[in-house]
Design an enzyme around this catalytic site. Sequence first.
Site, PDB file in Angstrom:
ATOM      1  N   GLU A  43      47.667  43.415  31.747  1.00 13.44           N
ATOM      2  CA  GLU A  43      46.717  42.539  32.372  1.00 13.44           C
ATOM      3  C   GLU A  43      46.510  41.275  31.592  1.00 13.44           C
ATOM      4  OE1 GLU A  43      42.666  42.552  35.081  1.00 13.44           O
ATOM      5  OE2 GLU A  43      42.188  43.702  33.352  1.00 13.44           O
ATOM      6  N   LYS A 116      43.995  41.749  42.875  1.00 13.61           N
ATOM      7  CA  LYS A 116      42.723  42.736  41.789  1.00 13.61           C
ATOM      8  C   LYS A 116      42.035  43.731  43.107  1.00 13.61           C
ATOM      9  CE  LYS A 116      40.421  43.767  37.844  1.00 13.61           C
ATOM     10  NZ  LYS A 116      40.221  43.163  36.600  1.00 13.61           N
ATOM     11  N   CYS A 157      43.791  47.414  36.366  1.00 14.25           N
ATOM     12  CA  CYS A 157      42.670  47.948  35.529  1.00 14.25           C
ATOM     13  C   CYS A 157      41.682  48.492  36.588  1.00 14.25           C
ATOM     14  CB  CYS A 157      41.883  46.735  34.815  1.00 14.25           C
ATOM     15  SG  CYS A 157      40.785  46.551  33.967  1.00 14.25           S
TER      16      CYS A 157
END
Length: 591
Positions: A43, A116, A157
């Site tokens: 990331e 995301k 994440c």
Amino acid sequence: MSSFKLALVQLAVGAQKAANLANARAKVLEASRSGANMVVLPECFNSPYGTKYFGQYAEDLESTQTSESMQALSQMARDGEVYLVGGTVPERSGDKLYNTCTVWGPQGDLLARHRKVHLFDINFPGRMVFRESEVLSGGRKMTQFDTPWGKVGLGICYDVRFPEMAMVAARRGCMMMVYPGAFNTTTGPLHWELLVRARAMDNQIFVAACSPARDEGAEYHAWGHSMVADPYARVVAEADETEGIVYADVDLGLVDEVRRAIPVYEQRRFDVYPDVAGELKDYGGFNQSGGGDGGNSGGDYSYGGMSSGQDFSYGQNSGGAAGGTSGAGWMTSGGGGGGEDDKQRGGYKNQTLRPVTIKQMLAIDNVKDDAPVMIDGEEVRQVTFVGVVRNMNRQQVNLMYSVEDGTGKIDVRVWSKDADEMEVGEQTSPDIVEGQYVRVYGDLKFFNNKRHVSAHKVRPITDHNEITYHGIEAIYVHLTKTRGVPPALRANPAAASSATASGSHGAGAAGAPAYSDMGGFGGGSNMNPLHSAIIDAVKNNHASEGMSIANIGSALAGRFQSSEVSSGIDWLVSEGHLYNTIDEHHVLTTH
């Protein structure tokens, strides 16, 4: 081939974007030289991680022309000849910012883009407060991409904390989830490994999480510890907190091994709790191999709510002019073939394609020369079918595949060259390997006392929903051709709900052919859950117009993993008399 070498690059990231891109390139090429087939970056691999940096480092990710990071990633993948999960890059789209992952193929082509979904907003009083939502917007779709080894799902994440994403991806056929992430030294020791292993255990898949290296001089201290967990939830590879590359041999055969040993996919109780994966259609849906967030998926087919087919269509989108009311779900091919002369190999461009099973082809009386090939009492010039490649043999003048679909096995020949025709490389995909599902388009031939198919095109199947829809479509066309659509059902579709084995489409019905060429009905109280679910999907639909054949496939894909859906379609092929045909797109069960 079901195994490959995976490399996670735990990159040291600094404030200079150009230096970060150069470092990433060096590590990707190092991994490639070490034999990696797929490489993952972390990331925010091109910038420091932090809300104040997202806008400063953001790029327009519409194309490689507008993004230096995308241009660099494409070049890395091409030069390394690897599948590259390109970490994440801050993306600017209009007045919004996203945290976005791009995936690249070995030729440098963009395969997928994932924004995301879940933003990292946490509050540990007195220790840490972080709110991505102050500057970022969340994505609205889940994402998966295709590889020669199987489907891979993407998350970023904080997405790993939400089990629904991985569950839906796994139930939709993904064999691995990849999470570029940057947990910190507060959340990392608590949950990083636990979450990776939990997602692997929950779904019996591989899970990979790739972090930046820890920089004690930075404002944000990444946890590091990039790792891979296998379907048994064992950590099979792990880094420390420093920069480096961690490798793992990923054998996807282990997925099937675990699922046979602990068959939770067959034991779920959707009569007790809701089916999360089956309800995906009510939400944002999927990005599939090349589709942007909010865009359409690429590919050679369309299904469910996804769009843009190039070669073939299924379910509610099928039924071209050549099929008419009698053809139901088959159509004139819109392109994708070589040659205009229908007497030459490659000349199927303007001809009707008949969806069939291999058993149907093998049952045809032997014909030679220009004698017509008859299926269900009708001449068939071109066929299309799906199956698994069991063997490949390159000969001097052709490439021969042995293809099996559960009803039989047949040889498929793709000719190297003939007059003005295409080379083999133009008619087949280099990605086709033994054990892979393919779609075949071609002519039926009889040579050396053996039935075979002279193919105009053979392409890999990248989504098992296509297998589902082909099986249903082949059955539907067969029933319509052999039994027709009962006038009473056209006039009053609701009457079909009371049809039984004595009805006009029932097995062994008086005045109607028994479905002996496809097999006999094997139902009963001991029917396995998959077969029962297939019938229930039709029975429980109370609309008078019947159940859409496209929705049958969606129901199967939502409740069972892709391999189970495939076996269910094999069963459907042999038990096709379970359905009444109503019109071009709808069916009702006879049981």
